[in-house]
Design an enzyme around this catalytic site. Structure first.
Site: not given
Ligand code: COA
Ligand code: HC5
Length: 633
Positions: A114, A127, A350, A430, A437, A461, A561
């Site tokens: 950043y 974002p 961000h 599911k 995801d 991410s 993301s």
């Molecule tokens: N069978 C049935 N259900 C399942 C499954 C399977 N094999 N695998 C997962 N599921 C369910 C989970 O239990 C969960 O249930 P819910 O909807 O009741 O919560 C749902 O499906 C979602 O799971 P999944 O799609 O596997 O993803 P997750 O929620 O674990 O998310 C990431 C994955 C990578 C997004 C998460 O680990 C993460 O890191 N999030 C943060 C990302 C972030 O910071 N983004 C912004 C950056 S600025």
């Molecule tokens: C409101 C949604 C914001 C999502 C922002 C995000 O995913 O930022 C990422 C941050 C990181 O460290 O992975 C960077 N990215 C936008 C380049 C995926």
């Protein structure tokens, strides 16, 4: 070239400055009590074993580089890991750093991703979020909603101030809550070659006002009474009316547009701007305020099916200098944007935090505004909100003109397409016992492959918040398994059951990578750490970082993301390379909101085309599963 462009620049400087970038660091220890006890209980971010990262790096390269290149990189990695060689030395230094710091990565990450990144924050870093469209359709509705939104944010702030925010969990583990303390009362400050972030939330006299911007004019709005109670929705409405009455016409000098410029240019313009005492005071008021509310002027109308795309662009850049791009201070961490036509959302800077805390705040505010009513409160004589004044010299005027032109170029260059995919949501994957995801990410791989007939380095991410002060690592979605699936999917020779097996393998591989990443065992931040360690202690960079494979691996043509929200909102961001895409999605139970972005200046990309390819890929994958697995029942 967001995250990676910066890395090479850090290298060019030949060394890392000591972390002076936090002008006023928010020390975790300043927030006592429950929060601290929770923070103290969190594990430290590990440094993964060197061999594990080298092996996994090679595996990750397989679908994205050719065989000869892979052979070359394999040799470089073997040399790097020889006993007594540079890899071992850097690994030891990194482990030493990790034993001394709360988090070996977080300061480096803030700076590299950043504060040292010099492209404009607009499009390239900040974002946007679009809320579900609201019912109002005029100026009164706009300020009425603004008043209740402000009250909702202040209600959320109470939970931050009292440390009553519920601890979040991922995979059954409690998460670091530090980012929640960074999003209010903070601002990015431009510098000539590197920026800084200030946070006033835990200062001895935390701010009690917000900034409101209307018609490019900035106002200070006190949101607390002297006794510390917040203004009621009714009182906020009255104050907003006063602001609107004193800003009937757009200002000639949209000072806020300066914040959209390239960071070096803005850094220079900033130094000049604040030479004037009045300007400095006005800027400081904006920087210190709790957050900003942008009351936008009407934007050009579009057909209903284009509404989300238009709103996403309004959040990301404001539409250009003739529309609302000057109605912002893009350095501010949180800016809520409210139009007259029921459009509402935000843009956030961000550096201080990831999306999930911002989205948690939105979820709270949206619920709050549904319940809040305009109850007439006693007409307390409230002071007129102070308008912030600026002395505009000819030099500042010309900086504003330059920023306007650059902003308009960015606006023309950004292509975006929002899709509300209504055929299904998390429910379908599911029902097939697949991670939703992972299913979406594999669909993206298929969509990209169908368009380009090859796989590309893909970033997703992953949260590192299981660890103290954790931010993110990278899930590399292009895997050997995803490549096998996407090649087979449209191959007429392949039978459905084989395709299903390959799809299941690809989804499982993605979920396995995700688990590895959120547990601190992914490769990208470790490789970055080794590289930055090399910059600190070696005179030459190890070959593995000068290798073509490393450049290819970090050229993310798909930057993606997932940000899940309770609210049916659309999240969006720009691509990180000139020939790539940004893809952000919010998967709900029965539908998925996607925003795809790309640059018009790149002839090979089209946000609309990829968005359609993604819809097609999701539908085809479902059909494949339905036909093959249901027929077995
Ligand atoms: N069978 C049935 N259900 C399942 C499954 C399977 N094999 N695998 C997962 N599921 C369910 C989970 O239990 C969960 O249930 P819910 O909807 O009741 O919560 C749902 O499906 C979602 O799971 P999944 O799609 O596997 O993803 P997750 O929620 O674990 O998310 C990431 C994955 C990578 C997004 C998460 O680990 C993460 O890191 N999030 C943060 C990302 C972030 O910071 N983004 C912004 C950056 S600025
Ligand atoms: C409101 C949604 C914001 C999502 C922002 C995000 O995913 O930022 C990422 C941050 C990181 O460290 O992975 C960077 N990215 C936008 C380049 C995926």
């Amino acid at each position: 070239m967001t995250l990676l462009g910066t890395l090479s620049r850090v290298m060019a400087k030949g060394g890392m400055a000591k972390p002076s970038f936090l002008v006023k660091p928010v020390s975790v220890t300043k927030i006592p009590g429950r929060y601290l006890a929770h923070q103290e209980s969190l594990p430290k971010l590990p440094v993964p074993p060197l061999k594990q990262t080298c092996d996994r790096y090679l595996t990750a390269l397989e679908p994205i580089v050719d065989e000869e290149q892979l052979k070359h990189t394999r040799r470089l990695l073997e040399e790097f890991q020889l006993p007594g060689e540079v890899g071992e030395r850097l690994q030891k230094s990194l482990e030493r750093r990790a034993s001394k710091l709360e988090n070996w990565l977080s300061d480096w990450w803030l700076k590299t991703a950043y504060l040292d990144y010099r492209m404009p924050v607009v499009v390239h870093s900040s974002p946007g979020v679009v809320l579900p469209r609201l019912e109002f359709n005029d100026h009164l509705g706009q300020i009425r909603y603004a008043a209740s939104l402000i009250a909702g944010v202040l209600d959320f702030k109470t939970m931050i101030d009292n440390q009553t925010l519920p601890v979040e969990y991922l995979g059954g583990k409690p998460l670091c809550m530090n980012q929640y303390y960074q999003i209010l009362s903070s601002c990015r400050i431009p510098g000539i070659t590197s920026d800084s972030v200030v946070n006033h939330a835990s200062s001895s006299r935390p701010p009690t006002y917000i900034t409101v911007v209307r018609n490019f004019q900035f106002f200070v709005l006190d949101v607390y009474h002297n006794d510390g109670t917040p203004l009621t929705v009714d009182q906020l409405y009255t104050q907003l009316e006063k602001i609107c009455n004193s800003s009937p016409q757009p200002s000639e000098d949209p000072i806020g547009i300066l914040t959209s410029n390239h960071r070096d240019s803005w850094g220079k313009a900033y130094a000049n701007l604040i030479k004037d005492r009045k300007n400095k005071e006005s800027v400081q008021k904006i920087q210190t305020s709790i957050f900003i509310v942008c009351l936008d002027s009407p934007m050009p109308r579009v057909a209903d099916k284009m509404y989300h795309t238009r709103a996403a662009l309004q959040m990301l850049h404001g539409g250009g200098s003739q529309w609302n791009s000057g109605n912002r201070w893009f350095d501010k961490t949180l800016q809520f944007i409210i139009g007259e036509d029921g459009t509402c959302g935000l843009i956030y800077e961000h550096a201080p935090a990831e999306g999930p805390p911002i989205v948690a705040l939105i979820d709270h505010v949206v619920e709050y505004t549904k319940k809040s009513e305009m109850i007439s409160s006693p007409l307390a004589p409230l002071p007129v909100p102070q308008k912030l004044r600026f002395n505009i010299t000819p030099e500042i005027k010309s900086d504003i003109e330059e920023a306007k032109q650059n902003m308009n170029l960015m606006v023309h260059d950004l292509d975006a397409k929002v899709v509300v995919f209504t055929h299904f949501g998390k429910n379908v994957p599911k029902s097939y016992k697949m991670s939703p995801d992972a299913f979406i990410q594999v669909a993206l791989q298929l969509a990209y492959y169908r368009m380009y007939k090859r796989c590309c380095a893909t970033y997703e991410s992953a949260s590192l918040r299981m660890f103290k002060l954790g931010r993110t690592d990278t899930i590399r979605s292009a895997s050997i398994d995803s490549a096998n699936f996407v090649r087979a999917m449209d191959d007429p020779v392949k039978q459905h059951p084989e395709k299903v097996t390959l799809l299941e393998k690809a989804v499982k591989a993605h979920r396995a990578y995700t688990d590895m990443a959120i547990h601190g065992q992914a490769i990208d931040r470790h490789l970055l750490g080794l590289k930055l360690q090399a910059v600190e202690e070696l005179s030459v960079l190890p070959e593995i970082f000068k290798d073509k494979s490393y450049a290819s691996a970090n050229h993310y043509k798909l930057s993606t993301s997932q940000v899940p929200a309770k609210t049916d909102c659309v999240m969006c961001f720009g691509p990180v390379v000139p020939d790539g895409y940004g893809v952000c999605y919010n998967p709900m139970e029965k539908h998925i909101n996607f925003a795809v972005s790309s640059f018009n200046s790149c002839a090979d990309t089209s946000a609309t085309h990829l968005a359609h390819a993604l819809e097609g890929a999701l539908l085809d994958m479902k059909r494949l599963l339905d036909q093959t697995l249901k027929s077995k029942l």
